[in-house]
Scaffold this motif. Structure first.
Motif, mmCIF file in Angstrom:
data_model
loop_
_atom_site.group_PDB
_atom_site.id
_atom_site.type_symbol
_atom_site.label_atom_id
_atom_site.label_comp_id
_atom_site.label_asym_id
_atom_site.label_seq_id
_atom_site.Cartn_x
_atom_site.Cartn_y
_atom_site.Cartn_z
ATOM 1 N N GLU A 207 1.341 -7.287 -10.496
ATOM 2 C CA GLU A 207 1.804 -5.929 -10.230
ATOM 3 C C GLU A 207 3.322 -5.963 -10.217
ATOM 4 O OE1 GLU A 207 1.768 -2.495 -6.766
ATOM 5 O OE2 GLU A 207 0.121 -3.927 -6.829
ATOM 6 N N PRO A 208 3.955 -5.080 -11.007
ATOM 7 C CA PRO A 208 5.421 -5.076 -11.009
ATOM 8 C C PRO A 208 5.963 -4.537 -9.688
ATOM 9 C CG PRO A 208 4.592 -3.212 -12.249
ATOM 10 C CD PRO A 208 3.403 -4.045 -11.862
ATOM 11 N N THR A 209 7.255 -4.639 -9.516
ATOM 12 C CA THR A 209 7.888 -4.069 -8.336
ATOM 13 C C THR A 209 7.670 -2.561 -8.348
ATOM 14 O OG1 THR A 209 9.567 -5.784 -8.374
ATOM 15 C CG2 THR A 209 10.065 -3.806 -7.095
ATOM 16 N N ARG A 210 7.120 -2.054 -7.277
ATOM 17 C CA ARG A 210 6.789 -0.625 -7.181
ATOM 18 C C ARG A 210 8.071 0.195 -7.072
ATOM 19 N NH1 ARG A 210 2.004 1.950 -5.112
ATOM 20 N NH2 ARG A 210 1.231 -0.166 -4.852
ATOM 21 N N PRO A 211 8.268 1.164 -7.984
ATOM 22 C CA PRO A 211 9.442 2.043 -7.870
ATOM 23 C C PRO A 211 9.419 2.817 -6.551
ATOM 24 C CG PRO A 211 8.447 2.245 -10.044
ATOM 25 C CD PRO A 211 7.500 1.444 -9.190
ATOM 26 N N ASP A 212 10.591 3.154 -6.053
ATOM 27 C CA ASP A 212 10.704 3.837 -4.760
ATOM 28 C C ASP A 212 9.958 5.170 -4.723
ATOM 29 O OD1 ASP A 212 12.271 1.773 -3.805
ATOM 30 O OD2 ASP A 212 14.159 2.784 -4.276
ATOM 31 N N ASP A 213 9.877 5.874 -5.855
ATOM 32 C CA ASP A 213 9.245 7.194 -5.887
ATOM 33 C C ASP A 213 7.719 7.154 -5.915
ATOM 34 O OD1 ASP A 213 11.796 8.208 -5.934
ATOM 35 O OD2 ASP A 213 11.805 8.611 -8.085
ATOM 36 N N VAL A 214 7.145 5.973 -6.047
ATOM 37 C CA VAL A 214 5.684 5.838 -6.124
ATOM 38 C C VAL A 214 5.128 5.615 -4.725
ATOM 39 C CG1 VAL A 214 3.789 4.471 -7.062
ATOM 40 C CG2 VAL A 214 5.796 4.936 -8.475
ATOM 41 N N PRO A 215 4.207 6.480 -4.274
ATOM 42 C CA PRO A 215 3.639 6.330 -2.929
ATOM 43 C C PRO A 215 2.929 4.983 -2.741
ATOM 44 C CG PRO A 215 2.963 8.415 -3.922
ATOM 45 C CD PRO A 215 3.645 7.627 -4.986
ATOM 46 N N ALA A 216 2.995 4.458 -1.560
ATOM 47 C CA ALA A 216 2.344 3.181 -1.248
ATOM 48 C C ALA A 216 0.825 3.266 -1.397
ATOM 49 C CB ALA A 216 2.708 2.749 0.167
ATOM 50 N N SER A 217 0.274 4.465 -1.306
ATOM 51 C CA SER A 217 -1.169 4.638 -1.417
ATOM 52 C C SER A 217 -1.667 4.620 -2.862
ATOM 53 C CB SER A 217 -1.588 5.961 -0.756
ATOM 54 O OG SER A 217 -0.880 7.044 -1.351
ATOM 55 N N SER A 218 -0.755 4.633 -3.828
ATOM 56 C CA SER A 218 -1.189 4.605 -5.229
ATOM 57 C C SER A 218 -1.611 3.197 -5.618
ATOM 58 C CB SER A 218 -0.076 5.109 -6.141
ATOM 59 O OG SER A 218 1.026 4.257 -6.078
ATOM 60 N N LEU A 219 -2.493 3.113 -6.597
ATOM 61 C CA LEU A 219 -3.059 1.846 -7.041
ATOM 62 C C LEU A 219 -2.443 1.421 -8.364
ATOM 63 C CD1 LEU A 219 -6.799 2.807 -6.446
ATOM 64 C CD2 LEU A 219 -5.321 1.502 -4.912
ATOM 65 N N TRP A 220 -2.151 0.133 -8.524
ATOM 66 C CA TRP A 220 -1.669 -0.404 -9.791
ATOM 67 C C TRP A 220 -2.863 -0.599 -10.720
ATOM 68 C CZ3 TRP A 220 1.839 -0.903 -13.212
ATOM 69 C CH2 TRP A 220 1.753 -1.877 -14.199
ATOM 70 N N ILE A 221 -2.788 -0.012 -11.906
ATOM 71 C CA ILE A 221 -3.826 -0.161 -12.913
ATOM 72 C C ILE A 221 -3.155 -0.711 -14.165
ATOM 73 C CG2 ILE A 221 -5.565 1.020 -14.297
ATOM 74 C CD1 ILE A 221 -5.613 3.145 -12.014
ATOM 75 N N GLY A 222 -3.333 -1.979 -14.420
ATOM 76 C CA GLY A 222 -2.705 -2.600 -15.577
ATOM 77 C C GLY A 222 -2.584 -4.086 -15.413
ATOM 78 N N GLY A 223 -1.709 -4.659 -16.218
ATOM 79 C CA GLY A 223 -1.491 -6.095 -16.209
ATOM 80 C C GLY A 223 -0.056 -6.408 -16.556
ATOM 81 N N PRO A 224 0.219 -7.648 -16.948
ATOM 82 C CA PRO A 224 1.589 -8.063 -17.251
ATOM 83 C C PRO A 224 2.221 -7.311 -18.417
ATOM 84 C CG PRO A 224 0.119 -9.958 -17.129
ATOM 85 C CD PRO A 224 -0.727 -8.742 -17.034
ATOM 86 N N ASP A 225 1.390 -6.775 -19.308
ATOM 87 C CA ASP A 225 1.920 -6.076 -20.476
ATOM 88 C C ASP A 225 2.163 -4.591 -20.225
ATOM 89 O OD1 ASP A 225 -0.773 -5.506 -20.262
ATOM 90 O OD2 ASP A 225 -1.135 -5.506 -22.413
ATOM 91 N N GLY A 226 1.869 -4.110 -19.037
ATOM 92 C CA GLY A 226 2.111 -2.704 -18.706
ATOM 93 C C GLY A 226 0.952 -2.085 -17.971
ATOM 94 N N GLY A 227 1.187 -0.898 -17.495
ATOM 95 C CA GLY A 227 0.164 -0.185 -16.751
ATOM 96 C C GLY A 227 0.763 1.037 -16.097
ATOM 97 N N VAL A 228 0.058 1.570 -15.134
ATOM 98 C CA VAL A 228 0.499 2.754 -14.401
ATOM 99 C C VAL A 228 0.101 2.604 -12.940
ATOM 100 C CG1 VAL A 228 0.338 4.339 -16.367
ATOM 101 C CG2 VAL A 228 -1.655 4.007 -14.900
ATOM 102 N N TYR A 229 0.703 3.431 -12.126
ATOM 103 C CA TYR A 229 0.255 3.605 -10.750
ATOM 104 C C TYR A 229 -0.532 4.905 -10.707
ATOM 105 C CZ TYR A 229 3.382 -0.107 -9.269
ATOM 106 O OH TYR A 229 3.989 -1.323 -9.107
#
Length: 110
Positions: free
Chosen positions: A23-45
């Protein structure tokens, strides 16, 4: 020889495991309750909510935290799934959130 083939096959299967703890470093604007969906090549919260069978939520870009999509989703399945469980999701393609149960949450992006 049979043992060597069996061990090679087991090693191959373990190398094909698609689960990832990356999981990449979570941007400040992304809520802590969001889930990382992806892998090393990319994804979304993603932050998905379920209310009496209706699904809605927000998809955030992985690097900037900007909102990619916000609104309703149409669920293609019947059986319930855990909307707040990371294991329920496999990928986002820009329109569809793919679920580990083989179903989808389809956005109304046109």
């Amino acid at each position: 020889m049979k043992t060597l083939l069996t061990l090679s096959f087991v090693f191959f299967l373990s190398a094909c495991d698609q689960s990832s703890t990356y999981e990449p470093t979570r941007p400040d604007d992304v809520p802590a309750s969001s889930l990382w969906i992806g892998g090393p090549d990319g994804g979304v919260y993603a932050e998905i909510r379920e209310d009496d069978g209706d699904y809605s939520g927000t998809i955030y870009f992985d690097s900037t935290g900007e909102i990619w999509y916000e609104g309703a989703f149409e669920y293609t399945g019947i059986e319930a799934f855990e909307a707040d469980n990371k294991a329920s999701y496999t990928a986002w393609d820009g329109t569809i959130l793919y679920l580990s149960n083989g179903k989808q949450l389809v956005s109304n992006i046109e």
